[in-house]
Design an enzyme around this catalytic site. Structure first.
Site, short mmCIF file in Angstrom:
data_model
loop_
_atom_site.label_atom_id
_atom_site.label_comp_id
_atom_site.label_asym_id
_atom_site.label_seq_id
_atom_site.Cartn_x
_atom_site.Cartn_y
_atom_site.Cartn_z
NE ARG A 82 -62.66 -53.31 -25.14
CZ ARG A 82 -62.28 -52.04 -25.30
NH1 ARG A 82 -61.46 -51.50 -24.43
NH2 ARG A 82 -62.73 -51.31 -26.29
CB THR A 83 -63.99 -59.17 -28.74
OG1 THR A 83 -64.73 -58.41 -27.79
CG2 THR A 83 -64.55 -60.57 -28.82
CG HIS A 102 -69.99 -59.72 -26.26
ND1 HIS A 102 -69.05 -60.69 -26.56
CD2 HIS A 102 -69.33 -58.53 -26.30
CE1 HIS A 102 -67.88 -60.11 -26.77
NE2 HIS A 102 -68.02 -58.80 -26.62
CE LYS A 144 -63.17 -57.16 -54.89
NZ LYS A 144 -62.22 -58.22 -55.21
NE ARG A 149 -67.77 -57.69 -31.62
CZ ARG A 149 -67.22 -56.97 -30.63
NH1 ARG A 149 -66.81 -55.74 -30.86
NH2 ARG A 149 -67.10 -57.48 -29.42
N1 CP Z 1 -66.08 -55.39 -24.73
C1 CP Z 1 -65.90 -55.51 -26.06
O1 CP Z 1 -66.53 -56.33 -26.74
O2 CP Z 1 -64.93 -54.68 -26.56
P1 CP Z 1 -64.51 -54.58 -28.10
O3 CP Z 1 -65.70 -54.02 -28.85
O4 CP Z 1 -63.32 -53.68 -28.14
O5 CP Z 1 -64.21 -55.97 -28.59
#
Ligand code: CP
Length: 305
Positions: A54-55, A132, A82, A104
């Site tokens: 999603r993100t 998040h 590496k 992330r």
């Molecule tokens: N909710 C969320 O962060 O989903 P993803 O891990 O798929 O990005």
């Protein structure tokens, strides 16, 4: 501050206009009239050291709808393998004149570290168990579309709170906006210290869901459980899974939310996830709108946190 690293301490007067901008993007998305000139000439790089559906996808769509050049860096096939460090990787991307870096990482604080080292605006797309922020913003936007205001609502956040950056960002945002927040789960997954964030703790779904306006379910994050007891799926569902009987304890018509990815039959029954009360697909839709608002604000140099 030029970056979006977290929501802790963000004042409602900064959150509300942000949600208003995201709402306007949600409407433009539905009418397919997005301003494709806004970020023309800007470069957005998605730098994901952990899996995402999603993100990452919604940041890519958001950037493209605003006219930016969007690059998805695939860490699995990068020179990270590496031995290149996080900081050297970021410095390399910085030298390419990146404007916005979406990060992330499994380590809490990694995006904040990068923000001190690069010229690009850094957006935290989830760091360890810390925050998040765009998830909580999209959750807030979704709730606000159904209840018009977050103030005075009671929201139950259920499940693996201990390992959840989604829970933390939602707690910061919702308490700032005047919602009452309950956290519900077994003592092993709901640390007592979380009460210091202004939430009420419940250890049964029956007590925790009583009369709530919103039920927000969380996935068990087995990838973050390095020791201790990991419950079996069947055992977990029998005590803490959201089924129709437990949902009936919430306020009639209460919203059912899940940030995804969800594990059907573990934390949520399929029938509930697909019911009329579920707004899970709407959360995903609002994710694009919120990320457009984030890119818009940061590209204009008026970040929110
Ligand atoms: N909710 C969320 O962060 O989903 P993803 O891990 O798929 O990005």
């Amino acid at each position: 501050e030029r970056h979006l690293l977290g929501l802790q301490g963000m004042h409602p007067t900064r959150i509300e206009p942000f949600l208003d901008l995201a709402e306007s993007y949600a409407l433009l998305n539905r009418s397919r009239k997005t301003p494709r000139e806004l970020l023309r000439g800007r470069t957005v790089i998605n730098l994901f050291f952990e899996d995402s559906t999603r993100t990452r996808t919604s940041f890519e769509i958001a950037g493209k709808r605003l006219g930016a050049d969007v690059v998805n860096m695939t860490v699995a096939t990068s020179s990270v393998n590496k031995g290149e460090t996080l900081l050297d990787t970021a410095a390399t991307l910085n030298a390419m004149r990146t404007d916005l870096l979406v990060v992330r990482h499994a380590q809490s604080g990694a995006p904040a570290l990068l923000a001190r080292k690069v010229e690009a605006a850094v957006i935290n797309a989830g760091d360890g168990t810390h925050e998040h922020p765009t998830q909580a913003l999209l959750d807030a936007l979704t709730i606000r579309r159904h209840y018009s205001s977050l103030t005075g609502l009671t929201v139950a956040i259920c499940g693996d709170v201990a390992n959840s950056r989604v829970a933390r960002s939602n707690i910061h945002l919702l308490t700032a906006m005047g919602s009452r927040v309950r956290v519900v789960g077994p003592p092993t997954l709901v640390p007592g210290a979380i009460a210091s964030l202004g939430v009420e703790i419940f250890h049964t779904m029956e007590e925790g869901l009583d009369g709530v306006d919103v039920v927000m379910m969380l996935r068990i994050q087995r990838e973050r459980m390095t020791g201790g007891v990991v419950p079996s799926a069947r055992e977990y569902f029998s005590f803490f899974g959201l089924d129709a009987r437990r949902l009936s304890l919430a306020r009639p018509g209460a919203l059912v939310m899940h940030p995804g990815p969800m594990n059907r039959g573990v934390e949520i029954a399929s029938g509930v996830a697909d019911s009329d009360q579920s707004v899970i697909a709407e959360q995903v839709e609002m994710g694009v709108a919120v990320r457009m608002a984030v890119l818009d604000r940061l590209a204009r140099g008026s970040a929110t946190a």
